[in-house]
Design a protein around this motif. Structure first.
Motif, mmCIF file in Angstrom:
data_model
loop_
_atom_site.group_PDB
_atom_site.id
_atom_site.type_symbol
_atom_site.label_atom_id
_atom_site.label_comp_id
_atom_site.label_asym_id
_atom_site.label_seq_id
_atom_site.Cartn_x
_atom_site.Cartn_y
_atom_site.Cartn_z
ATOM 1 N N VAL A 514 109.060 5.148 -70.120
ATOM 2 C CA VAL A 514 110.995 4.876 -69.396
ATOM 3 C C VAL A 514 111.368 5.253 -70.176
ATOM 4 C CG1 VAL A 514 112.225 3.371 -68.415
ATOM 5 C CG2 VAL A 514 109.792 4.105 -67.525
ATOM 6 N N GLY A 515 112.667 5.653 -70.912
ATOM 7 C CA GLY A 515 113.578 5.805 -72.082
ATOM 8 C C GLY A 515 114.173 5.189 -71.779
ATOM 9 N N THR A 516 115.573 5.457 -72.584
ATOM 10 C CA THR A 516 115.975 3.576 -72.562
ATOM 11 C C THR A 516 117.525 4.428 -72.591
ATOM 12 O OG1 THR A 516 117.468 2.315 -73.868
ATOM 13 C CG2 THR A 516 117.161 4.272 -75.270
ATOM 14 N N ASP A 517 118.332 3.972 -71.611
ATOM 15 C CA ASP A 517 120.036 4.506 -71.841
ATOM 16 C C ASP A 517 121.502 4.709 -73.069
ATOM 17 O OD1 ASP A 517 122.324 5.462 -70.677
ATOM 18 O OD2 ASP A 517 122.698 4.556 -69.313
ATOM 19 N N LEU A 518 121.435 5.923 -73.903
ATOM 20 C CA LEU A 518 121.998 6.126 -75.377
ATOM 21 C C LEU A 518 123.915 5.824 -75.057
ATOM 22 C CD1 LEU A 518 118.849 7.405 -75.891
ATOM 23 C CD2 LEU A 518 120.611 8.066 -77.922
ATOM 24 N N GLY A 519 123.852 6.781 -73.638
ATOM 25 C CA GLY A 519 125.372 6.418 -73.502
ATOM 26 C C GLY A 519 125.978 4.615 -73.669
ATOM 27 N N VAL A 635 123.192 -6.008 -77.847
ATOM 28 C CA VAL A 635 123.456 -4.897 -78.901
ATOM 29 C C VAL A 635 123.591 -5.563 -80.404
ATOM 30 C CG1 VAL A 635 124.672 -3.003 -78.826
ATOM 31 C CG2 VAL A 635 123.213 -3.325 -76.615
ATOM 32 N N ALA A 636 124.659 -6.371 -80.545
ATOM 33 C CA ALA A 636 124.881 -6.929 -81.730
ATOM 34 C C ALA A 636 124.740 -7.905 -82.611
ATOM 35 C CB ALA A 636 126.492 -7.474 -81.451
ATOM 36 N N HIS A 637 123.033 -8.140 -81.849
ATOM 37 C CA HIS A 637 121.908 -8.719 -82.617
ATOM 38 C C HIS A 637 121.214 -6.768 -82.997
ATOM 39 C CE1 HIS A 637 123.306 -12.260 -81.058
ATOM 40 N NE2 HIS A 637 121.967 -12.822 -82.380
ATOM 41 N N TYR A 638 121.019 -6.105 -82.282
ATOM 42 C CA TYR A 638 119.985 -4.936 -82.528
ATOM 43 C C TYR A 638 121.228 -4.477 -83.846
ATOM 44 C CZ TYR A 638 117.690 -4.842 -78.003
ATOM 45 O OH TYR A 638 116.598 -5.162 -77.103
ATOM 46 N N ALA A 639 122.671 -4.434 -83.798
ATOM 47 C CA ALA A 639 122.732 -2.933 -85.138
ATOM 48 C C ALA A 639 122.427 -4.701 -86.438
ATOM 49 C CB ALA A 639 123.965 -3.257 -84.781
ATOM 50 N N GLU A 659 115.290 -0.072 -77.344
ATOM 51 C CA GLU A 659 116.715 -0.102 -77.460
ATOM 52 C C GLU A 659 117.296 -0.217 -78.999
ATOM 53 O OE1 GLU A 659 117.535 -3.419 -74.968
ATOM 54 O OE2 GLU A 659 117.134 -2.260 -72.883
ATOM 55 N N PHE A 660 116.338 -0.938 -79.800
ATOM 56 C CA PHE A 660 116.472 -1.101 -81.269
ATOM 57 C C PHE A 660 116.556 -0.063 -82.101
ATOM 58 C CE2 PHE A 660 114.823 -1.574 -85.205
ATOM 59 C CZ PHE A 660 115.622 -2.372 -85.840
ATOM 60 N N VAL A 661 115.831 0.908 -81.513
ATOM 61 C CA VAL A 661 115.968 2.030 -82.335
ATOM 62 C C VAL A 661 116.859 3.108 -81.679
ATOM 63 C CG1 VAL A 661 114.630 4.501 -82.439
ATOM 64 C CG2 VAL A 661 113.786 2.324 -82.746
ATOM 65 N N ALA A 662 117.580 2.346 -80.705
ATOM 66 C CA ALA A 662 118.747 4.043 -80.366
ATOM 67 C C ALA A 662 120.236 2.668 -81.275
ATOM 68 C CB ALA A 662 119.151 3.955 -79.024
ATOM 69 N N THR A 663 120.147 1.779 -80.878
ATOM 70 C CA THR A 663 121.508 0.847 -81.929
ATOM 71 C C THR A 663 121.308 1.423 -83.446
ATOM 72 O OG1 THR A 663 121.425 -0.502 -79.976
ATOM 73 C CG2 THR A 663 122.532 -0.863 -82.386
ATOM 74 N N GLN A 664 120.371 1.418 -83.854
ATOM 75 C CA GLN A 664 120.442 1.262 -85.130
ATOM 76 C C GLN A 664 120.438 3.156 -85.464
ATOM 77 O OE1 GLN A 664 119.727 -0.545 -88.150
ATOM 78 N NE2 GLN A 664 119.713 -2.203 -86.748
ATOM 79 N N GLY A 665 119.760 3.781 -85.183
ATOM 80 C CA GLY A 665 119.846 5.086 -85.139
ATOM 81 C C GLY A 665 121.878 5.613 -84.205
ATOM 82 N N ILE A 724 112.762 10.721 -81.599
ATOM 83 C CA ILE A 724 112.052 10.393 -80.058
ATOM 84 C C ILE A 724 113.324 9.983 -79.143
ATOM 85 C CG2 ILE A 724 110.293 9.446 -79.214
ATOM 86 C CD1 ILE A 724 109.289 9.116 -82.045
ATOM 87 N N VAL A 725 113.656 8.725 -79.831
ATOM 88 C CA VAL A 725 114.418 7.985 -78.029
ATOM 89 C C VAL A 725 115.064 9.087 -77.735
ATOM 90 C CG1 VAL A 725 115.782 6.136 -78.211
ATOM 91 C CG2 VAL A 725 113.769 5.851 -79.337
ATOM 92 N N GLU A 726 115.848 9.442 -78.957
ATOM 93 C CA GLU A 726 117.189 10.263 -77.880
ATOM 94 C C GLU A 726 116.372 11.380 -77.617
ATOM 95 O OE1 GLU A 726 121.171 12.026 -80.500
ATOM 96 O OE2 GLU A 726 119.450 12.537 -81.386
ATOM 97 N N ASN A 727 115.568 12.449 -77.141
ATOM 98 C CA ASN A 727 115.678 13.942 -76.488
ATOM 99 C C ASN A 727 114.617 12.622 -75.225
ATOM 100 O OD1 ASN A 727 114.802 16.282 -76.985
ATOM 101 N ND2 ASN A 727 112.192 15.599 -76.865
#
Length: 776
Positions: A514-519, A635-639, A659-665, A724-727
């Motif tokens: 399962v992926g995450t929702d980058l939007g 999300v603020a904590h991820y960043a 979610e962490f990788v998406a936020t950092q990216g 990976i997470v974005e794709n």
């Protein structure tokens, strides 16, 4: 009445409609007993008991009459079995006596109190008298089949005699027993004096041998159709018996896609005494992704449970989800009482299946009463889905809470494409087999057209379980690289099975993390309140490094092990004291889930111990939150985090890592992901710093490595992870899964009613060497 029937060519054969009708009649009728009378061994019959389409027999007569057991417990039926045992000299004695005959080959099929052989007819014919004499010398009998197969059996043992003894023991009225068969090996049942039917397409030799029997019907219909003819011919059930009438066909709904999920696509709450609806607040993005399949106006239904509150008036079983965004999507509520929810979900699912799935089998508590509630709830889900689905529609089922839905759904609607996605980890056979109802669960899952898991290891674990329970043929395999790690982590694998044949059904399998929702994460990061929270966090932590841990309260998450590792790191590297802060968010379970109370106390004590030992006036090493945080704060904590520390002892995937990788990216950060190699995401997330949470030294070392990592290395790792997470985001996950379901649907067998039966007969011995034993 009692139906005593052979299997191959008889009870497992016939037109799909006839099979379904007979199986439902036997299953639902309170006054029908079922006896399977077969040449197969008990071991070879057991896989059939996993087939949800087949009614469970009350008794089993196996090994051409040499084995007789209770159909529910599979325990020997005494004193019948001990009497047969006393007449049998033993397998090795018989094998030694037969070893001297030319061309006589032992069949490699499982059997007891019986030795089966095959031989070329020309070689067998001149030796028959000598073989029979050798058998008589041992006190045994010889049964021939098709002039090339023979069984050495205990004396006075065959299908008919054992059935007579069973009827006598149970005081069954002989005139209410119907025997059914299709080969000469069934002749002893007719010779025993029972009413019988030779089903259509029976061997000519059997038909000729039974011409002298007035009580034997030669039916025109094959298999189950012939048995139904015989029940009517002999008047074994009254004409007005309500169970005899063919079942009314299930009425098809209008939905081309039916989503069956444990949650509704919206949240409900009571405000000022009224029921109000809100958008879902779940951070994982799965619900919005699943909803997207209905955005184009596709007719669909979303089946989920809701609490049936007797105090609430105007309950609607079916209601529109969102007439503007999803004009043809209907929410179909399955009402459950509070007691059913507690047993089905909060107690049974979490106390029985959850620990087993995550390899903590010693914690599992299996209760038969809860299993019955589980079955009842799953049947209601299946009935709701069947009522919603259009002809040929796709029904997409989600997770282990609905394991038993496919079996009932296939029975109700054989026209449907049934897909199942397993969101949790799936263990190997040595763990899964502790479940008392494992065969029923497997039989239900194998009613699906397609089953998806997160990673290849979980696919192969499922295949491992199936192969240990029933004859299985692997039709397709594929390499796991480059999509997944092969040997680089504990859950890596080089190849996986993508298609199985079990019985006359082919089942597609696949790995779909399962992926995450980058939007959604981008939208959250753009909010002014989130930017303010992020800046505040950085001011509070700076110049120290922030290590972040976010997880639910659960023994599978390794929270205690993590705290102990942090304690060891501060002790071993005192220069880190005052330089690093661990922020730990541990979301508690529902109050009704008492199994987590002790764990929560232990975690709180560990936090207090660490803070008491290392705290300073201006620094607290562990900031602990035993409550859920709004997704915006998460999300603020991820960043803000320098290190994301995710170390479950076992996890199906772990979306927090993504979610962490998406936020950092999105933020252009350099955060380091420290990930347990026992999380499913480890097989996919190349660039993560993997650690073994079962190894205290490695767990401590990995955190130390992350804190000391060079910024360029951290940036490179994150760049790889973000790609990976974005794709492979959550939308692509859903599209890829449904595409795989459609591909599997094109290969469906036309025969969808008897799901596991026919090939089991083949695999149990119907080869050139084993034909005689299987047909006996």
């Amino acid at each position: 009445m009692v139906l005593a029937t052979d299997l191959d060519g008889t009870f497992l054969a016939g037109e799909p409609g006839h099979r379904q009708r007979l199986y439902q009649l036997v299953d639902s009728h309170p006054h029908i007993r079922l006896v399977w009378v077969t040449g197969r061994s008990l071991e070879a019959v057991i896989p059939l008991l996993s087939d949800p389409a087949l009614p469970r027999p009350d008794y089993l007569v196996c090994d051409v009459g040499a084995t007789v057991v209770d159909g529910r417990t599979l325990q020997p039926l005494q004193p019948l079995q001990s009497g047969i045992d006393a007449r049998w000299p033993g397998e090795h004695v018989v094998a030694d006596a037969m070893r001297g005959f030319d061309g006589l080959h032992r069949q490699d099929v499982p059997q007891e109190r019986r030795c089966s052989y095959f031989c070329d007819p020309a070689v067998l014919a001149p030796q028959r008298e000598a073989i029979e004499a050798a058998a008589r010398a041992l006190g045994c009998a010889v049964l021939y089949s098709a002039d090339r197969y023979l069984d050495i059996l205990p004396p006075r043992t065959d299908k008919g005699r054992t059935l007579q003894a069973l009827a006598s023991l149970l005081r069954l009225p002989v005139d209410r027993i119907l025997v059914a068969g299709d080969t000469l090996n069934d002749l002893s049942m007719y010779d025993a004096g029972f009413r019988g039917v030779c089903v259509g397409l029976s061997e000519p030799a059997l038909l000729e041998a039974t011409l002298r029997h007035e009580q034997v019907l030669h039916a025109s219909e094959a298999g189950c159709g012939g048995i139904l003819q015989a029940i009517e011919h002999f008047g074994l059930l009254p004409a007005n018996d309500p169970h005899v009438a063919p079942p009314a066909p299930g009425r098809a709904g209008e939905s081309d896609l039916v989503m069956v999920y444990h949650r509704l696509p919206f949240e409900e709450a009571i405000e000022d005494g009224k029921l109000v609806r809100r958008r879902p607040t779940s951070p994982n993005g799965i619900i919005p992704s699943l909803l997207s399949f209905f955005a184009g106006g596709q007719a669909g239904s979303w089946v989920a449970w809701t609490l049936d509150d007797a105090k609430r008036e105007g309950f609607e079983a079916r209601t529109p989800v969102d007439v503007d965004r999803y004009p043809r999507l209907t929410a179909a509520r399955v009402p459950l009482s509070k007691g059913e929810v507690d047993a089905f979900y909060k107690r049974f699912s979490k106390e029985a299946f959850w620990p087993m799935l995550h390899t903590f089998w010693e914690r599992a508590r299996f209760r038969e009463d809860d299993w019955k509630v589980f079955l009842k709830v799953n049947r209601r889900f299946a009935e709701a889905a069947a009522a919603e689905a259009a002809h040929g529609a796709t029904v997409w089922l989600h997770d282990y809470n609905l394991w038993m839905v496919p079996a009932r759904l296939r029975e109700l609607r054989p026209d449907l494409k049934i897909a199942f996605f397993h969101h949790t980890y799936f263990p190997s056979a040595d763990i899964f087999n502790v479940v008392p109802w494992r065969r029923e669960i497997l039989g239900s899952l194998l009613s699906c057209d397609y089953i998806g898991f997160h990673i290849p290891r979980q696919v192969e674990n499922f295949v491992d379980v199936v192969r240990g329970a029933m004859p299985t043929e692997t039709l397709e395999r594929q390499g796991c690289a480059p999509r997944f790690l092969t040997y680089g982590c504990a859950v890596g694998l080089d190849t996986m099975t993508t298609r199985l044949r079990v019985g006359d059904r082919e089942v597609g399998l696949g790995a779909h993390p399962v992926g995450t929702d980058l939007g959604r994460i981008r939208d959250v990061l753009a909010q002014r309140s989130v930017r303010n929270s992020l800046e505040k966090l950085r001011r509070e932590i700076s110049p120290r490094k922030l290590v972040l841990s976010i997880e639910r309260l659960d023994y599978t998450k390794g929270t205690l092990e993590k705290l102990e590792a942090f304690d060891r790191l501060l002790e071993a590297q005192p220069q880190l004291q005052g330089k690093v802060t661990l922020v730990m968010v541990c979301v508690p379970a529902a109050k009704e889930m008492t199994i987590y109370r002790q764990l929560q106390t232990q975690i709180e004590q560990a936090v207090g111990r660490i803070n008491g030992r290392y705290s300073r006036l201006d620094w607290t090493p562990v900031r602990f939150f035993a409550r859920p945080l709004p997704f915006e704060e998460v999300v603020a904590h991820y960043a803000a985090a320098d290190v994301m520390w995710i170390t479950p002892l076992r996890d199906g995937l772990n979306l927090v890592a993504k979610e962490f990788v998406a936020t950092q990216g999105i933020e252009g950060g350099k955060g380091v992901l420290v990930l347990s190699e026992f999380a499913g995401a480890a097989a996919e997330m190349k660039g993560a710093l993997l650690t073994n949470p079962h190894d205290p030294a490695d767990l401590t070392a990995a955190l130390g490595q992350a804190l000391a990592m060079d910024p360029d290395e951290a940036e490179g790792r994150l760049r790889q992870l973000y790609g990976i997470v974005e794709n492979h985001d959550v939308d692509r996950w859903g599209r890829d899964f449904l595409a795989a379901v459609r591909a599997a649907g094109t290969q469906r067998n036309a025969n969808t009613t008897a799901s596991v039966s026919a090939t089991m007969a083949v695999a149990s011995g119907r080869s050139q060497r084993g034909e005689g034993a299987a047909r006996a």
